[in-house]
Design an enzyme around this catalytic site. Structure first.
Site, mmCIF file in Angstrom:
data_model
loop_
_atom_site.group_PDB
_atom_site.id
_atom_site.type_symbol
_atom_site.label_atom_id
_atom_site.label_comp_id
_atom_site.label_asym_id
_atom_site.label_seq_id
_atom_site.Cartn_x
_atom_site.Cartn_y
_atom_site.Cartn_z
ATOM 1 N N CYS A 46 -12.489 -6.559 10.262
ATOM 2 C CA CYS A 46 -13.080 -7.878 10.488
ATOM 3 C C CYS A 46 -12.127 -8.934 9.949
ATOM 4 O O CYS A 46 -12.001 -9.087 8.758
ATOM 5 C CB CYS A 46 -14.405 -8.008 9.759
ATOM 6 S SG CYS A 46 -15.501 -6.657 10.113
ATOM 7 N N GLY A 48 -3.861 8.186 -5.537
ATOM 8 C CA GLY A 48 -4.780 8.796 -6.507
ATOM 9 C C GLY A 48 -6.250 8.548 -6.199
ATOM 10 O O GLY A 48 -7.076 9.459 -6.284
ATOM 11 N N HIS A 49 -6.568 7.310 -5.803
ATOM 12 C CA HIS A 49 -7.996 6.980 -5.706
ATOM 13 C C HIS A 49 -8.688 7.601 -4.505
ATOM 14 O O HIS A 49 -9.905 7.485 -4.364
ATOM 15 C CB HIS A 49 -8.209 5.462 -5.755
ATOM 16 C CG HIS A 49 -7.797 4.699 -4.541
ATOM 17 N ND1 HIS A 49 -8.707 4.277 -3.613
ATOM 18 C CD2 HIS A 49 -6.595 4.259 -4.117
ATOM 19 C CE1 HIS A 49 -8.074 3.604 -2.664
ATOM 20 N NE2 HIS A 49 -6.784 3.579 -2.943
ATOM 21 N N ASN A 98 -7.005 7.860 8.929
ATOM 22 C CA ASN A 98 -8.086 7.463 8.021
ATOM 23 C C ASN A 98 -9.385 7.118 8.746
ATOM 24 O O ASN A 98 -10.462 7.219 8.180
ATOM 25 C CB ASN A 98 -7.648 6.281 7.157
ATOM 26 C CG ASN A 98 -6.890 5.224 7.915
ATOM 27 O OD1 ASN A 98 -5.894 5.522 8.574
ATOM 28 N ND2 ASN A 98 -7.351 3.994 7.856
ATOM 29 N N GLN A 123 -4.714 10.429 3.277
ATOM 30 C CA GLN A 123 -6.038 10.956 3.606
ATOM 31 C C GLN A 123 -6.066 12.477 3.615
ATOM 32 O O GLN A 123 -7.134 13.073 3.508
ATOM 33 C CB GLN A 123 -6.507 10.424 4.965
ATOM 34 C CG GLN A 123 -6.795 8.935 4.965
ATOM 35 C CD GLN A 123 -7.950 8.538 4.043
ATOM 36 O OE1 GLN A 123 -8.777 9.359 3.660
ATOM 37 N NE2 GLN A 123 -8.000 7.272 3.682
ATOM 38 N N GLY A 172 -0.705 4.374 -2.752
ATOM 39 C CA GLY A 172 -0.198 4.941 -1.505
ATOM 40 C C GLY A 172 0.693 3.952 -0.772
ATOM 41 O O GLY A 172 1.709 4.328 -0.176
ATOM 42 N N THR A 173 0.321 2.696 -0.810
ATOM 43 C CA THR A 173 1.103 1.665 -0.117
ATOM 44 C C THR A 173 2.526 1.606 -0.667
ATOM 45 O O THR A 173 3.501 1.555 0.099
ATOM 46 C CB THR A 173 0.404 0.293 -0.257
ATOM 47 O OG1 THR A 173 -0.923 0.408 0.265
ATOM 48 C CG2 THR A 173 1.153 -0.796 0.467
ATOM 49 N N THR A 207 7.032 0.781 -17.007
ATOM 50 C CA THR A 207 6.332 1.728 -17.888
ATOM 51 C C THR A 207 5.211 2.424 -17.119
ATOM 52 O O THR A 207 4.460 1.779 -16.385
ATOM 53 C CB THR A 207 5.777 0.987 -19.122
ATOM 54 O OG1 THR A 207 6.893 0.404 -19.793
ATOM 55 C CG2 THR A 207 5.043 1.931 -20.072
HETATM 56 N N1 PLP Z 1 -2.433 5.234 3.976
HETATM 57 C C1 PLP Z 1 -3.642 5.590 4.412
HETATM 58 C C2 PLP Z 1 -3.770 6.543 5.560
HETATM 59 C C3 PLP Z 1 -4.786 5.072 3.799
HETATM 60 O O1 PLP Z 1 -5.999 5.424 4.244
HETATM 61 C C4 PLP Z 1 -4.617 4.182 2.702
HETATM 62 C C5 PLP Z 1 -5.791 3.559 2.059
HETATM 63 O O2 PLP Z 1 -6.817 3.332 2.688
HETATM 64 C C6 PLP Z 1 -3.321 3.859 2.287
HETATM 65 C C7 PLP Z 1 -2.253 4.405 2.953
HETATM 66 C C8 PLP Z 1 -3.072 2.932 1.152
HETATM 67 O O3 PLP Z 1 -3.326 3.557 -0.098
HETATM 68 P P1 PLP Z 1 -3.513 2.674 -1.402
HETATM 69 O O4 PLP Z 1 -4.867 2.071 -1.332
HETATM 70 O O5 PLP Z 1 -3.386 3.639 -2.539
HETATM 71 O O6 PLP Z 1 -2.425 1.668 -1.407
#
Ligand code: PLP
Length: 397
Positions: A332, A207-208, A158, A186, A79-80, A244
């Site tokens: 934290c 994905g996760h 999140n 999310q 996601g990042t 790849t």
């Molecule tokens: N954006 C949101 C709202 C998230 O909650 C998260 C992960 O906690 C991310 C982005 C980042 O996703 P990833 O862990 O796949 O990089």
């Protein structure tokens, strides 16, 4: 070891067994490179396209290619990466504009990038939220102007699960010629998404978070908007993301996306009911709590509960002894226990922000899991409050 009661699904999810089964053959059996000319590799490429269609269906993206390929779906590593790519691509597509609008409660995947961009000369405007975590729409509307390149606002938060009015924000952005990106990490798989109906330009998924493997993400990038990759390399992903492909994870994500789409009704009804049951019972048994976020409009699986006058770290440690996994609303950092930027932005009182727990459920949670939390949590809170000097001073009055 205790049975694990996993209520931290906004952090990551269990990989669905059907997803694992779909991934399995792509390690030792069909290990060809999808870019290879031979049929052995080529057959893998076909499976990637099938996964792409599965993701497109979850997101409501059409198949616009003559070969029925969902060309707007780009597989990334997480996601990042999707968030970073989207914002960089939008800035490139609106080169003459120098303003970015985002919210104060975004994930660091957006915030840290925006901070870096502000050092590079972009003006970044952060939209505030109210005490329920809702965006200040008047502020947002006023800020979007002809210099705005991109508005990047998450679909759902999140920490609190609060859902933002994405449909309305897309229209506001487009009215001024700005592009719109949403971090739907999310939201995907928890609430319906339709990028076509809403005319979203860029959307990120991980994905996760939806019972697929770690290390794979998705960027939806609308056709017709000039695209600039973040990672240059081979011609993979139609030249938009070099490297790849993470074949097994992509194929697994296709399966997870189809399952998520089929499970949306369960999320809306049964999962939300389970979350509501947890909240209601805890509220009956524990005095002085707050439930955070927009209670009328939030993800079905998430609850953020503040237990006044105690520290969340102690609650989590005691719950951990019973195998109950939840998470803190606090980030934290070494040496300091500051409440998270989300809770601070919502201006939660100090005494509540420090005692905030997030429970995030998934399709794997049962009523028995929740009953276990309802049995174990109230005595934990009572015990911690007994030894809390703040509680003795104020809370117990
Ligand atoms: N954006 C949101 C709202 C998230 O909650 C998260 C992960 O906690 C991310 C982005 C980042 O996703 P990833 O862990 O796949 O990089």
């Amino acid at each position: 070891m205790n049975k694990i009661i996993y209520l931290d699904n906004n952090a990551t999810t269990k990989v669905d067994e059907a997803v694992v089964a779909a991934m399995q053959p792509y390690f030792c059996e069909f290990y060809g490179n999808p870019s290879s000319i031979h049929t052995f590799g080529g057959s893998v490429a076909a499976k990637i396209e099938e996964a792409r269609r599965g993701v497109a269906e979850l997101l409501g993206a059409g198949f616009r290619d003559k070969d029925n390929i969902a060309t707007e779906i780009i597989f990334t590593s997480c996601g990042t990466e999707s968030d970073n790519t989207a914002i960089a691509a939008a800035l490139n597509a609106r080169r003459e504009r120098k303003k970015i609008i985002t919210s104060v409660v975004e994930h660091p995947a957006v915030l840290a990038h925006c901070k870096e961009l502000s050092h590079l000369g972009y003006q970044v405007v952060y939209v505030p939220v109210d005490g329920r975590g809702r965006l200040d729409m008047a502020f947002l509307t006023k800020e979007i102007d002809e210099d705005t390149a991109v508005v990047s606002v998450m679909w759902a938060n999140n920490e609190t699960g609060t859902i933002f009015p994405v449909a309305e924000i897309v229209k506001l952005a487009h009215a001024k010629g700005a592009l719109f990106h949403t971090d739907a990490v999310q939201a995907a798989g928890k609430v319906p998404i339709n990028v076509d109906a809403l005319e979203i330009d860029f959307l990120s998924v991980s994905g996760h978070k939806l019972h697929s493997a770690k290390g794979v993400g998705v960027l939806f990038a609308r056709r017709g908007i000039k695209f600039k990759p973040l990672i240059y390399g081979g011609h993979q992903e139609r030249g938009r993301r070099g490297g790849t492909e993470n074949v097994a994870s992509i194929i697994g994500l296709g399966v997870a996306a189809r399952q998520a789409l089929a499970g949306l009704e369960h999320e809306r009804t049964e999962l939300a009911a389970l979350r509501d049951y947890l909240e209601t019972e805890i509220a009956k048994l524990v005095p002085m709590i707050r439930i955070n976020g927009d209670l009328d409009n939030r993800l079905p699986n998430t609850t953020s509960i503040s237990f006044e006058y105690i520290e969340v770290e102690s609650i989590l440690m005691l719950l951990d002894r019973f195998g109950i996994c939840a998470s803190s609303g606090s980030a934290c950092t070494t040496g300091s226990l500051e409440p998270s930027h989300v809770l601070r932005a919502m201006q939660l009182p100090y005494t509540a922000a420090h005692g905030t727990i997030r429970f995030s459920l998934s399709k794997y949670n049962t009523r028995a899991d929740i009953d276990e939390v309802i049995a174990k949590l109230p005595p934990v809170i009572a015990r911690l409050r007994e030894i809390s000097p703040y509680w003795r001073e104020v809370g117990s009055e």
